[in-house]
Design a protein around this motif. Structure first.
Motif, PDB file in Angstrom:
ATOM      1  N   UNK A  51       0.823  -1.213   0.000  1.00  0.00           N
ATOM      2  CA  UNK A  51       0.000   0.000   0.000  1.00  0.00           C
ATOM      3  C   UNK A  51       0.855   1.261   0.000  1.00  0.00           C
ATOM      4  N   UNK A  52       1.983   1.190   0.670  1.00  0.00           N
ATOM      5  CA  UNK A  52       2.861   2.353   0.770  1.00  0.00           C
ATOM      6  C   UNK A  52       3.659   2.593  -0.507  1.00  0.00           C
ATOM      7  N   UNK A  90      -4.364   5.282   6.208  1.00  0.00           N
ATOM      8  CA  UNK A  90      -5.740   5.750   6.390  1.00  0.00           C
ATOM      9  C   UNK A  90      -5.802   7.275   6.333  1.00  0.00           C
ATOM     10  N   UNK A  91      -4.832   7.925   6.949  1.00  0.00           N
ATOM     11  CA  UNK A  91      -4.796   9.390   6.958  1.00  0.00           C
ATOM     12  C   UNK A  91      -4.682   9.934   5.540  1.00  0.00           C
ATOM     13  N   UNK A 106     -13.226   5.458   5.437  1.00  0.00           N
ATOM     14  CA  UNK A 106     -14.086   5.775   6.584  1.00  0.00           C
ATOM     15  C   UNK A 106     -14.646   4.510   7.211  1.00  0.00           C
ATOM     16  N   UNK A 107     -15.000   3.560   6.388  1.00  0.00           N
ATOM     17  CA  UNK A 107     -15.541   2.286   6.877  1.00  0.00           C
ATOM     18  C   UNK A 107     -14.509   1.549   7.736  1.00  0.00           C
ATOM     19  N   UNK A 108     -13.254   1.543   7.287  1.00  0.00           N
ATOM     20  CA  UNK A 108     -12.192   0.879   8.051  1.00  0.00           C
ATOM     21  C   UNK A 108     -11.929   1.615   9.363  1.00  0.00           C
ATOM     22  N   UNK A 126      -3.870  12.374  13.101  1.00  0.00           N
ATOM     23  CA  UNK A 126      -4.690  13.476  12.573  1.00  0.00           C
ATOM     24  C   UNK A 126      -5.980  12.971  11.939  1.00  0.00           C
ATOM     25  N   UNK A 127      -6.274  11.691  12.138  1.00  0.00           N
ATOM     26  CA  UNK A 127      -7.399  11.068  11.435  1.00  0.00           C
ATOM     27  C   UNK A 127      -8.744  11.649  11.858  1.00  0.00           C
ATOM     28  N   UNK A 128      -8.948  11.861  13.154  1.00  0.00           N
ATOM     29  CA  UNK A 128     -10.250  12.355  13.608  1.00  0.00           C
ATOM     30  C   UNK A 128     -10.460  13.812  13.189  1.00  0.00           C
ATOM     31  N   UNK A 129      -9.391  14.586  13.138  1.00  0.00           N
ATOM     32  CA  UNK A 129      -9.497  15.957  12.620  1.00  0.00           C
ATOM     33  C   UNK A 129      -9.950  15.929  11.170  1.00  0.00           C
TER      34      UNK A 129
END
Length: 256
Positions: A51-52, A90-91, A106-108, A126-129
């Protein structure tokens, strides 16, 4: 399965693609035993690495789907994903150019947020932001999925963590998403999240920390009660029932 685990390291992208497809089939729907079987052959590090680094979109899609299947498994398996840098992926993906990838991301995240012991890792990133940003400016389906993330967070967060979310205008965003002109699905989940916030406010009351529900007070301070009052005329019976119950449970004086 050990042979598949060896083949995932192949330099032939066609082989890697087929191997990922097989692992996805095995781990489909997040069955714990099947997810464990996939994880136990050691494919998580390579899958995250793909993925990276891969530029092959099909491989990236299959690798991300496999990580999503693993995220439906046990907390222990999710932690292995996170240890190998999956939060960074995810970010990045929540800001993807494609709606499908943002929605899948978002589902993950929503599945990770459902695990209380992993919640602090989300707060440290920083994901929730970014999630709260998506709630107010994205395609409808993605905004709904992002709101479900916060719904799961509120099931597991403490009051200090909730305050971190409040600093990002969470109540204001939820109220704007609850306005009458919005689609029913967005209003519905926004009301669910508002209820959870107000419930947290009541726990502070019961603990003697405040004399009033601080979040009910915030709603009035930004005239959010006007938005909520209008929903009492909403034609959808589910929305109507939810808003009536919200007033009954959390607004201690007549605002109609």
């Amino acid at each position: 399965m050990s042979i598949l685990a060896q083949l995932i390291h192949s330099s032939d992208e066609g082989i890697v693609e087929h191997v990922l497809w097989c692992f996805n089939y095995i781990s489909e729907e997040g069955d714990n035993e099947r997810v464990a079987a996939v994880c136990n052959v050691g494919v998580i590090p390579k899958t995250v690495k793909l993925l990276l680094k891969t530029k092959n979109e099909r491989i990236a899609e299959l690798a991300f789907k496999l990580c999503g299947n693993i995220a439906l498994g046990s907390c222990e398996k999710i932690e292995i994903l996170l240890e190998h840098g999956f939060l960074n992926i995810l970010s990045n993906n929540i800001e993807s150019r494609t709606k499908r990838r943002r929605k899948e991301t978002c589902w993950v995240i929503c599945n990770i947020a459902a695990e209380k012991v992993l919640l602090e890792k989300l707060f440290q990133s920083d994901i929730l932001t970014k999630t709260i940003s998506v709630m107010q400016k994205d395609d409808l389906e993605v905004r709904i999925e992002a709101t479900h993330i916060i719904k799961n967070v509120l099931d597991n967060c403490d009051n200090e963590q909730l305050e971190q979310l409040m600093k990002r205008d969470l109540i204001g965003i939820l109220l704007r998403n609850s306005e009458m002109h919005n689609p029913v699905a967005l209003i519905d989940v926004s009301l669910d999240v508002l209820r959870k916030i107000l419930h947290h406010g009541n726990t502070l009351l019961e603990a003697g920390s405040h004399k009033l529900n601080v979040y009910t007070k915030q709603i009035f301070e930004i005239n959010g009660n006007v938005v909520l009052e209008k929903l009492q005329k909403h034609p959808n019976p589910t929305i109507y029932d939810k808003i009536v119950k919200l007033f009954d449970d959390y607004f201690t004086f007549d605002v109609v």
